[in-house]
Design a protein around this motif. Structure first.
Motif, PDB file in Angstrom:
ATOM      1  N   THR A  57     -92.686 -67.668  87.074  1.00 30.08           N
ATOM      2  CA  THR A  57     -92.692 -68.519  86.403  1.00 30.08           C
ATOM      3  C   THR A  57     -91.762 -68.365  85.465  1.00 30.08           C
ATOM      4  O   THR A  57     -91.248 -67.551  84.731  1.00 30.08           O
ATOM      5  N   ILE A  58     -91.388 -70.170  85.659  1.00 27.87           N
ATOM      6  CA  ILE A  58     -89.702 -69.965  84.236  1.00 27.87           C
ATOM      7  C   ILE A  58     -90.739 -71.733  83.530  1.00 27.87           C
ATOM      8  O   ILE A  58     -91.083 -72.408  83.905  1.00 27.87           O
ATOM      9  N   ILE A  59     -90.143 -71.122  82.409  1.00 23.56           N
ATOM     10  CA  ILE A  59     -91.041 -71.807  81.221  1.00 23.56           C
ATOM     11  C   ILE A  59     -89.969 -71.861  80.539  1.00 23.56           C
ATOM     12  O   ILE A  59     -89.181 -71.104  79.745  1.00 23.56           O
ATOM     13  N   GLY A  60     -90.249 -73.363  79.714  1.00 23.82           N
ATOM     14  CA  GLY A  60     -89.407 -73.464  78.737  1.00 23.82           C
ATOM     15  C   GLY A  60     -88.863 -74.568  78.121  1.00 23.82           C
ATOM     16  O   GLY A  60     -89.239 -75.264  78.649  1.00 23.82           O
ATOM     17  N   GLU A  61     -88.488 -75.292  77.162  1.00 27.39           N
ATOM     18  CA  GLU A  61     -88.746 -76.986  76.977  1.00 27.39           C
ATOM     19  C   GLU A  61     -87.167 -77.375  77.198  1.00 27.39           C
ATOM     20  O   GLU A  61     -86.979 -78.279  78.212  1.00 27.39           O
ATOM     21  N   ALA A  62     -86.254 -76.366  77.879  1.00 30.07           N
ATOM     22  CA  ALA A  62     -84.930 -76.573  78.568  1.00 30.07           C
ATOM     23  C   ALA A  62     -85.636 -76.760  79.719  1.00 30.07           C
ATOM     24  O   ALA A  62     -84.902 -78.419  80.647  1.00 30.07           O
ATOM     25  N   ILE A  63     -86.233 -76.851  80.783  1.00 25.10           N
ATOM     26  CA  ILE A  63     -86.455 -77.532  82.059  1.00 25.10           C
ATOM     27  C   ILE A  63     -87.768 -78.528  81.763  1.00 25.10           C
ATOM     28  O   ILE A  63     -87.242 -79.343  82.505  1.00 25.10           O
ATOM     29  N   ARG A  64     -88.478 -78.853  80.980  1.00 23.41           N
ATOM     30  CA  ARG A  64     -89.223 -79.859  80.898  1.00 23.41           C
ATOM     31  C   ARG A  64     -87.850 -80.984  81.109  1.00 23.41           C
ATOM     32  O   ARG A  64     -88.076 -82.381  81.011  1.00 23.41           O
ATOM     33  N   GLU A  65     -87.331 -80.750  79.969  1.00 28.19           N
ATOM     34  CA  GLU A  65     -85.838 -81.846  79.585  1.00 28.19           C
ATOM     35  C   GLU A  65     -85.292 -82.259  80.693  1.00 28.19           C
ATOM     36  O   GLU A  65     -85.297 -83.267  81.136  1.00 28.19           O
ATOM     37  N   ALA A  66     -84.485 -80.604  81.450  1.00 29.35           N
ATOM     38  CA  ALA A  66     -84.091 -81.535  82.026  1.00 29.35           C
ATOM     39  C   ALA A  66     -85.324 -82.244  83.601  1.00 29.35           C
ATOM     40  O   ALA A  66     -84.542 -83.311  84.500  1.00 29.35           O
ATOM     41  N   LEU A  67     -86.244 -81.790  83.302  1.00 29.16           N
ATOM     42  CA  LEU A  67     -87.149 -82.309  84.762  1.00 29.16           C
ATOM     43  C   LEU A  67     -87.563 -83.858  84.263  1.00 29.16           C
ATOM     44  O   LEU A  67     -87.768 -84.719  84.996  1.00 29.16           O
ATOM     45  N   ARG A  68     -87.204 -84.186  83.098  1.00 29.40           N
ATOM     46  CA  ARG A  68     -87.543 -85.608  82.589  1.00 29.40           C
ATOM     47  C   ARG A  68     -86.179 -86.213  82.659  1.00 29.40           C
ATOM     48  O   ARG A  68     -86.977 -87.684  83.497  1.00 29.40           O
ATOM     49  N   LEU A  69     -85.152 -86.179  83.239  1.00 31.99           N
ATOM     50  CA  LEU A  69     -83.598 -86.621  83.278  1.00 31.99           C
ATOM     51  C   LEU A  69     -84.229 -86.923  85.028  1.00 31.99           C
ATOM     52  O   LEU A  69     -83.694 -88.142  85.670  1.00 31.99           O
ATOM     53  N   ALA A  70     -84.602 -85.732  85.662  1.00 29.44           N
ATOM     54  CA  ALA A  70     -84.638 -85.564  87.135  1.00 29.44           C
ATOM     55  C   ALA A  70     -85.325 -86.818  87.460  1.00 29.44           C
ATOM     56  O   ALA A  70     -85.103 -87.708  88.424  1.00 29.44           O
ATOM     57  N   TYR A  71     -85.961 -87.626  86.775  1.00 32.09           N
ATOM     58  CA  TYR A  71     -87.765 -88.574  87.028  1.00 32.09           C
ATOM     59  C   TYR A  71     -87.435 -89.723  86.521  1.00 32.09           C
ATOM     60  O   TYR A  71     -87.304 -90.810  86.917  1.00 32.09           O
ATOM     61  N   LEU A  72     -86.179 -89.683  85.929  1.00 35.03           N
ATOM     62  CA  LEU A  72     -85.267 -91.029  85.639  1.00 35.03           C
ATOM     63  C   LEU A  72     -84.314 -91.520  86.100  1.00 35.03           C
ATOM     64  O   LEU A  72     -84.028 -92.781  86.237  1.00 35.03           O
ATOM     65  N   ALA A  73     -83.490 -90.284  86.353  1.00 40.95           N
ATOM     66  CA  ALA A  73     -82.124 -90.716  87.530  1.00 40.95           C
ATOM     67  C   ALA A  73     -82.457 -91.613  88.527  1.00 40.95           C
ATOM     68  O   ALA A  73     -83.452 -91.001  89.307  1.00 40.95           O
ATOM     69  N   PRO A  74     -81.561 -91.995  88.575  1.00 38.98           N
ATOM     70  CA  PRO A  74     -82.195 -93.292  90.434  1.00 38.98           C
ATOM     71  C   PRO A  74     -81.844 -91.766  91.404  1.00 38.98           C
ATOM     72  O   PRO A  74     -80.500 -91.230  91.385  1.00 38.98           O
ATOM     73  N   ALA A  75     -82.262 -92.628  92.308  1.00 41.72           N
ATOM     74  CA  ALA A  75     -81.912 -91.503  93.904  1.00 41.72           C
ATOM     75  C   ALA A  75     -80.680 -91.616  94.041  1.00 41.72           C
ATOM     76  O   ALA A  75     -79.674 -92.099  94.220  1.00 41.72           O
ATOM     77  N   GLY A  76     -79.970 -89.823  94.217  1.00 43.46           N
ATOM     78  CA  GLY A  76     -78.323 -89.975  94.272  1.00 43.46           C
ATOM     79  C   GLY A  76     -78.038 -89.132  93.487  1.00 43.46           C
ATOM     80  O   GLY A  76     -76.163 -88.644  93.444  1.00 43.46           O
ATOM     81  N   MET A  77     -77.990 -89.851  92.661  1.00 39.94           N
ATOM     82  CA  MET A  77     -77.622 -89.387  91.181  1.00 39.94           C
ATOM     83  C   MET A  77     -77.488 -88.168  90.705  1.00 39.94           C
ATOM     84  O   MET A  77     -78.248 -87.431  90.847  1.00 39.94           O
ATOM     85  N   ARG A  78     -76.366 -87.819  90.614  1.00 37.18           N
ATOM     86  CA  ARG A  78     -76.030 -86.286  89.585  1.00 37.18           C
ATOM     87  C   ARG A  78     -75.727 -86.702  88.595  1.00 37.18           C
ATOM     88  O   ARG A  78     -74.490 -86.932  87.742  1.00 37.18           O
ATOM     89  N   LEU A  79     -76.607 -85.894  87.335  1.00 34.70           N
ATOM     90  CA  LEU A  79     -76.332 -85.607  86.190  1.00 34.70           C
ATOM     91  C   LEU A  79     -75.969 -84.622  85.130  1.00 34.70           C
ATOM     92  O   LEU A  79     -76.074 -83.327  85.689  1.00 34.70           O
ATOM     93  N   ILE A  80     -75.254 -84.692  84.286  1.00 35.76           N
ATOM     94  CA  ILE A  80     -74.491 -83.149  83.504  1.00 35.76           C
ATOM     95  C   ILE A  80     -74.693 -83.472  82.364  1.00 35.76           C
ATOM     96  O   ILE A  80     -74.450 -84.207  81.750  1.00 35.76           O
ATOM     97  N   THR A  81     -76.052 -83.278  81.494  1.00 37.86           N
ATOM     98  CA  THR A  81     -76.694 -83.363  80.547  1.00 37.86           C
ATOM     99  C   THR A  81     -75.506 -82.293  79.213  1.00 37.86           C
ATOM    100  O   THR A  81     -74.248 -82.458  79.584  1.00 37.86           O
ATOM    101  N   GLU A  82     -75.314 -83.363  78.259  1.00 36.88           N
ATOM    102  CA  GLU A  82     -74.098 -83.276  77.243  1.00 36.88           C
ATOM    103  C   GLU A  82     -73.624 -81.948  76.616  1.00 36.88           C
ATOM    104  O   GLU A  82     -73.200 -80.902  76.505  1.00 36.88           O
ATOM    105  N   VAL A  83     -74.861 -80.981  76.674  1.00 36.95           N
ATOM    106  CA  VAL A  83     -74.899 -80.485  75.976  1.00 36.95           C
ATOM    107  C   VAL A  83     -74.246 -78.521  76.737  1.00 36.95           C
ATOM    108  O   VAL A  83     -73.709 -77.868  76.692  1.00 36.95           O
ATOM    109  N   ALA A  84     -74.501 -78.976  78.516  1.00 36.90           N
ATOM    110  CA  ALA A  84     -74.588 -78.273  79.665  1.00 36.90           C
ATOM    111  C   ALA A  84     -72.817 -78.834  79.853  1.00 36.90           C
ATOM    112  O   ALA A  84     -72.070 -77.826  79.798  1.00 36.90           O
ATOM    113  N   TYR A  85     -72.435 -79.812  79.444  1.00 39.04           N
ATOM    114  CA  TYR A  85     -71.128 -80.959  79.959  1.00 39.04           C
ATOM    115  C   TYR A  85     -70.457 -79.682  78.817  1.00 39.04           C
ATOM    116  O   TYR A  85     -69.479 -79.441  78.855  1.00 39.04           O
TER     117      TYR A  85
END
Length: 293
Positions: free
Chosen positions: A234-262
């Motif tokens: 199991t991998i848990i944490g708020e960071a996982i949930r944040e990344a998942l929120r963006l993954a469901y929001l982003a259009p098909a084929g898009m590749r995003l990097i969050t500002e904190v990761a950038y």
């Protein structure tokens, strides 16, 4: 949150109230008003959690529970029944038919959200068992990773199941070769953990398929539940949930990097801000241009 939630409810007001509550808690939800629609949505979405009512217009809810568990993927999801039936015998019958949990109407919103959180943990645990059984990789030690690179990859909708299975298996091999630790999500997506954002970015750049992707960074708790012959991750944490929120929001084929990761990269690539990330998800992110794929 680890995947979409399927609500099966024929009363429009109750379905809307439940759907809005789930969206408020940042959980994607889809409503099916009858069993015919629910069966179709089940194949389309492969939800992590199903919330059915037992009183449905075109069939018996208890019979459908047994039907769900008889499917080849029938233990990939968690079933939380919400029903007006309050008799203990009826509750026991639903649980024996295949439900994991049972909540009677009317319900308190905070109790429902707590039970959904438990349902998501069960779905993640089952995914861990399937992952280990299929791949049996070397197991890392449990603990806290304070700045892990988190990569979420979602496949395009409507892809042929066999082709998707082959891509999924090849993607897992690729992520391992890039020093990542892949874990499947119940909806067919891939989550991979890297010890640095730079390694995760390199894995994303060379990922062989045009899947929607989100690269994030943050604290992660990694743990293992062990039993004779099995171990589930199991991998848990708020960071996982944040990344998942963006993954469901982003259009098909898009590749995003969050500002904190950038910001964590020593030599960040060219990437333009993607406004919906901050406006809708509250998590600023940048879109990697075509040349960075």
């Amino acid at each position: 949150m680890i995947g979409p939630i399927l609500i099966v409810e024929d009363q429009p007001q109750e379905a809307q109230a439940l759907s809005e509550l789930l969206r408020w808690s940042l959980r994607p939800a889809v409503v099916a008003p009858d069993l015919r629609t629910a069966r179709r949505r089940l194949l389309e979405l492969r939800p992590s959690v199903i919330i059915p009512d037992l009183n449905l217009p075109d069939g018996d809810g208890l019979t459908w529970l047994k039907e769900l568990r008889s499917l080849t993927f029938g233990w990939n999801f968690t079933i939380l029944v919400i029903s007006g039936r309050t008799d203990p015998d009826q509750t026991a019958e639903a649980l024996l038919a295949g439900a994991d949990d049972y909540l009677t109407k009317p319900y308190a919103p905070q109790e429902l959200l707590a039970r959904i959180a438990v349902a998501e943990r069960l779905a993640a645990l089952r995914a861990g068992f399937r992952w280990l059984t299929a791949f049996r990789p070397p197991l890392p030690g449990p603990g806290r990773y304070a700045s892990a690179g988190i990569l979420i990859l979602r496949s395009p909708e409507g892809k042929d199941r066999e082709a998707l299975r082959l891509e999924w298996a090849q993607g897992v091999r690729h992520l391992r070769q890039a020093d990542g630790m892949p874990l499947p999500l119940p909806d067919g997506s891939l989550l991979a953990l890297f010890l640095s954002v730079a390694r995760a970015l390199e894995a994303l750049r060379s990922f062989p398929f045009l899947w929607t992707a989100v690269l994030h960074v943050g604290s992660v708790e990694l743990g293992w539940l062990e039993a004779p012959g099995f171990a589930a991750g199991t991998i848990i944490g708020e960071a996982i949930r944040e990344a998942l929120r963006l993954a469901y929001l982003a259009p098909a084929g898009m590749r995003l990097i969050t500002e904190v990761a950038y910001a964590a990269l020593a030599s960040p690539p060219l990437a333009r801000p993607w406004e919906p990330a901050a406006r809708i998800a509250g998590l600023p992110a940048r879109e990697l241009p075509e040349g960075e794929r």
